[in-house]
Design a protein around this motif. Structure first.
Motif, PDB file in Angstrom:
ATOM      1  N   ASN A   2       0.839  -1.191   0.000  1.00 13.85           N
ATOM      2  CA  ASN A   2       0.000   0.000   0.000  1.00 13.85           C
ATOM      3  C   ASN A   2       0.880   1.248   0.000  1.00 13.85           C
ATOM      4  O   ASN A   2       1.887   1.305   0.699  1.00 13.85           O
ATOM      5  N   ILE A   3       0.481   2.233  -0.788  1.00 15.12           N
ATOM      6  CA  ILE A   3       1.192   3.507  -0.860  1.00 15.12           C
ATOM      7  C   ILE A   3       0.222   4.623  -0.504  1.00 15.12           C
ATOM      8  O   ILE A   3      -0.905   4.663  -1.006  1.00 15.12           O
ATOM      9  N   LEU A   4       0.664   5.513   0.363  1.00 16.19           N
ATOM     10  CA  LEU A   4      -0.098   6.718   0.687  1.00 16.19           C
ATOM     11  C   LEU A   4       0.351   7.828  -0.248  1.00 16.19           C
ATOM     12  O   LEU A   4       1.547   8.127  -0.329  1.00 16.19           O
ATOM     13  N   ILE A   5      -0.604   8.413  -0.954  1.00 16.05           N
ATOM     14  CA  ILE A   5      -0.343   9.550  -1.844  1.00 16.05           C
ATOM     15  C   ILE A   5      -0.880  10.811  -1.182  1.00 16.05           C
ATOM     16  O   ILE A   5      -2.016  10.818  -0.700  1.00 16.05           O
ATOM     17  N   ALA A   6      -0.095  11.879  -1.201  1.00 13.49           N
ATOM     18  CA  ALA A   6      -0.553  13.198  -0.757  1.00 13.49           C
ATOM     19  C   ALA A   6      -0.260  14.176  -1.895  1.00 13.49           C
ATOM     20  O   ALA A   6       0.894  14.488  -2.167  1.00 13.49           O
ATOM     21  N   GLU A   7      -1.305  14.618  -2.563  1.00 12.59           N
ATOM     22  CA  GLU A   7      -1.148  15.517  -3.723  1.00 12.59           C
ATOM     23  C   GLU A   7      -2.389  16.400  -3.817  1.00 12.59           C
ATOM     24  O   GLU A   7      -3.510  15.889  -3.919  1.00 12.59           O
ATOM     25  N   ASP A   8      -2.190  17.716  -3.770  1.00 14.32           N
ATOM     26  CA  ASP A   8      -3.324  18.628  -3.791  1.00 14.32           C
ATOM     27  C   ASP A   8      -3.853  18.909  -5.192  1.00 14.32           C
ATOM     28  O   ASP A   8      -5.027  19.231  -5.362  1.00 14.32           O
ATOM     29  N   LEU A  27      -3.704   1.754  -2.969  1.00  9.83           N
ATOM     30  CA  LEU A  27      -3.478   3.159  -2.640  1.00  9.83           C
ATOM     31  C   LEU A  27      -4.379   3.663  -1.531  1.00  9.83           C
ATOM     32  O   LEU A  27      -5.529   3.243  -1.414  1.00  9.83           O
ATOM     33  N   THR A  28      -3.831   4.570  -0.768  1.00  9.95           N
ATOM     34  CA  THR A  28      -4.583   5.424   0.129  1.00  9.95           C
ATOM     35  C   THR A  28      -4.298   6.830  -0.383  1.00  9.95           C
ATOM     36  O   THR A  28      -3.136   7.224  -0.500  1.00  9.95           O
ATOM     37  N   VAL A  29      -5.346   7.575  -0.721  1.00 12.17           N
ATOM     38  CA  VAL A  29      -5.164   8.856  -1.409  1.00 12.17           C
ATOM     39  C   VAL A  29      -5.658  10.007  -0.536  1.00 12.17           C
ATOM     40  O   VAL A  29      -6.765   9.969  -0.008  1.00 12.17           O
ATOM     41  N   ALA A  30      -4.804  11.027  -0.407  1.00  9.35           N
ATOM     42  CA  ALA A  30      -5.144  12.232   0.349  1.00  9.35           C
ATOM     43  C   ALA A  30      -5.001  13.445  -0.556  1.00  9.35           C
ATOM     44  O   ALA A  30      -4.117  13.495  -1.412  1.00  9.35           O
ATOM     45  N   GLU A  31      -5.864  14.423  -0.329  1.00  6.38           N
ATOM     46  CA  GLU A  31      -5.856  15.642  -1.139  1.00  6.38           C
ATOM     47  C   GLU A  31      -4.914  16.711  -0.611  1.00  6.38           C
ATOM     48  O   GLU A  31      -4.716  17.731  -1.265  1.00  6.38           O
ATOM     49  N   ASP A  32      -4.358  16.509   0.578  1.00  8.18           N
ATOM     50  CA  ASP A  32      -3.387  17.459   1.138  1.00  8.18           C
ATOM     51  C   ASP A  32      -2.625  16.790   2.273  1.00  8.18           C
ATOM     52  O   ASP A  32      -2.915  15.645   2.648  1.00  8.18           O
ATOM     53  N   GLU A  34      -2.529  17.486   5.503  1.00  9.06           N
ATOM     54  CA  GLU A  34      -3.279  17.268   6.743  1.00  9.06           C
ATOM     55  C   GLU A  34      -4.116  15.992   6.659  1.00  9.06           C
ATOM     56  O   GLU A  34      -4.152  15.201   7.606  1.00  9.06           O
ATOM     57  N   GLU A  35      -4.785  15.780   5.535  1.00  6.85           N
ATOM     58  CA  GLU A  35      -5.548  14.546   5.358  1.00  6.85           C
ATOM     59  C   GLU A  35      -4.607  13.346   5.330  1.00  6.85           C
ATOM     60  O   GLU A  35      -4.901  12.299   5.920  1.00  6.85           O
ATOM     61  N   ALA A  36      -3.461  13.489   4.683  1.00  6.37           N
ATOM     62  CA  ALA A  36      -2.490  12.394   4.629  1.00  6.37           C
ATOM     63  C   ALA A  36      -2.028  12.025   6.036  1.00  6.37           C
ATOM     64  O   ALA A  36      -1.904  10.847   6.369  1.00  6.37           O
ATOM     65  N   TRP A  37      -1.772  13.027   6.872  1.00  7.88           N
ATOM     66  CA  TRP A  37      -1.341  12.745   8.236  1.00  7.88           C
ATOM     67  C   TRP A  37      -2.433  11.998   9.007  1.00  7.88           C
ATOM     68  O   TRP A  37      -2.149  11.036   9.724  1.00  7.88           O
ATOM     69  N   ARG A  38      -3.676  12.428   8.879  1.00  6.79           N
ATOM     70  CA  ARG A  38      -4.775  11.748   9.576  1.00  6.79           C
ATOM     71  C   ARG A  38      -4.862  10.279   9.142  1.00  6.79           C
ATOM     72  O   ARG A  38      -5.026   9.378   9.963  1.00  6.79           O
ATOM     73  N   LEU A  39      -4.746  10.042   7.833  1.00 11.52           N
ATOM     74  CA  LEU A  39      -4.804   8.673   7.312  1.00 11.52           C
ATOM     75  C   LEU A  39      -3.614   7.857   7.806  1.00 11.52           C
ATOM     76  O   LEU A  39      -3.773   6.703   8.213  1.00 11.52           O
ATOM     77  N   PRO A  55      -1.286  23.253   0.369  1.00 12.18           N
ATOM     78  CA  PRO A  55      -1.837  24.161   1.375  1.00 12.18           C
ATOM     79  C   PRO A  55      -1.924  23.462   2.733  1.00 12.18           C
ATOM     80  O   PRO A  55      -2.000  22.242   2.805  1.00 12.18           O
ATOM     81  N   GLY A  56      -1.883  24.245   3.794  1.00 13.66           N
ATOM     82  CA  GLY A  56      -1.933  23.646   5.128  1.00 13.66           C
ATOM     83  C   GLY A  56      -0.590  23.023   5.453  1.00 13.66           C
ATOM     84  O   GLY A  56       0.418  23.700   5.570  1.00 13.66           O
ATOM     85  N   MET A  57      -0.567  21.709   5.558  1.00 15.90           N
ATOM     86  CA  MET A  57       0.666  20.977   5.845  1.00 15.90           C
ATOM     87  C   MET A  57       1.343  20.582   4.536  1.00 15.90           C
ATOM     88  O   MET A  57       0.758  19.866   3.727  1.00 15.90           O
ATOM     89  N   ASP A  58       2.584  21.042   4.340  1.00 19.67           N
ATOM     90  CA  ASP A  58       3.287  20.674   3.105  1.00 19.67           C
ATOM     91  C   ASP A  58       3.971  19.314   3.262  1.00 19.67           C
ATOM     92  O   ASP A  58       3.907  18.681   4.321  1.00 19.67           O
TER      93      ASP A  58
END
Length: 148
Positions: A2-8, A27-32, A34-39, A55-58
């Motif tokens: 599994n790969i976590l993606i963080a890309e706005d 995949l686990t997909v985050a839009e930024d 902060e969401e990536a950190w929560r996941l 934006p938010g957490m880089d």
């Protein structure tokens, strides 16, 4: 794996996800960040591919949070950016715990190469960790005691 993606950026995110799914990853997909950190905090993953500027957490802040999370297996962190060569950004990111970089626009072949390296490193860290859990060193003789 599994790969976590963080890309706005929605287009970059969908393109990256499509490439990774074609390569057989889940995949686990985050839009930024902060969401990536929560996941990640809920269910840690061993491999993260994150945009640097969000934006938010880089991406660097996300990497730092992942590195500082206690009792977490090693996570290989790949940063997506167009900023690697500018004003010491490469050094700054490496000092903050980033393992590798991919430049934008994304090159699918380079992505595949980086992921193969990440998998080898993660397999090695898992083997080392399993050995550390089994082997002990005698404080007196300084020799390894093998389990019986």
């Amino acid at each position: 794996m599994n790969i976590l993606i963080a890309e706005d950026d929605v287009i970059s995110r969908k393109l990256l996800a499509a490439h990774l799914e074609t390569m057989g990853y889940t995949l686990t997909v985050a839009e930024d960040g902060e969401e990536a950190w929560r996941l990640f905090d809920r269910v840690p993953t061993r491999l993260v591919v994150s945009d640097w500027l969000m934006p938010g957490m880089d991406g660097l802040e996300l990497c730092q949070k992942i590195r500082s999370r206690p009792n977490t297996d090693y996570t290989y962190f790949i940063l997506l950016t167009a900023n690697v060569t500018e004003d010491g950004n490469y050094d700054k990111a490496m000092n903050m715990g980033v393992d590798d970089f991919l430049t934008k626009p994304l090159d699918r072949h380079q992505l595949a190469i980086r992921l193969r390296v990440a998998e080898r490193i993660l397999q090695s860290t898992s083997r080392i960790q399993s050995l550390e859990n089994v082997l002990t060193i005698c404080a007196y003789t300084k020799k390894i005691n093998f389990p019986v």
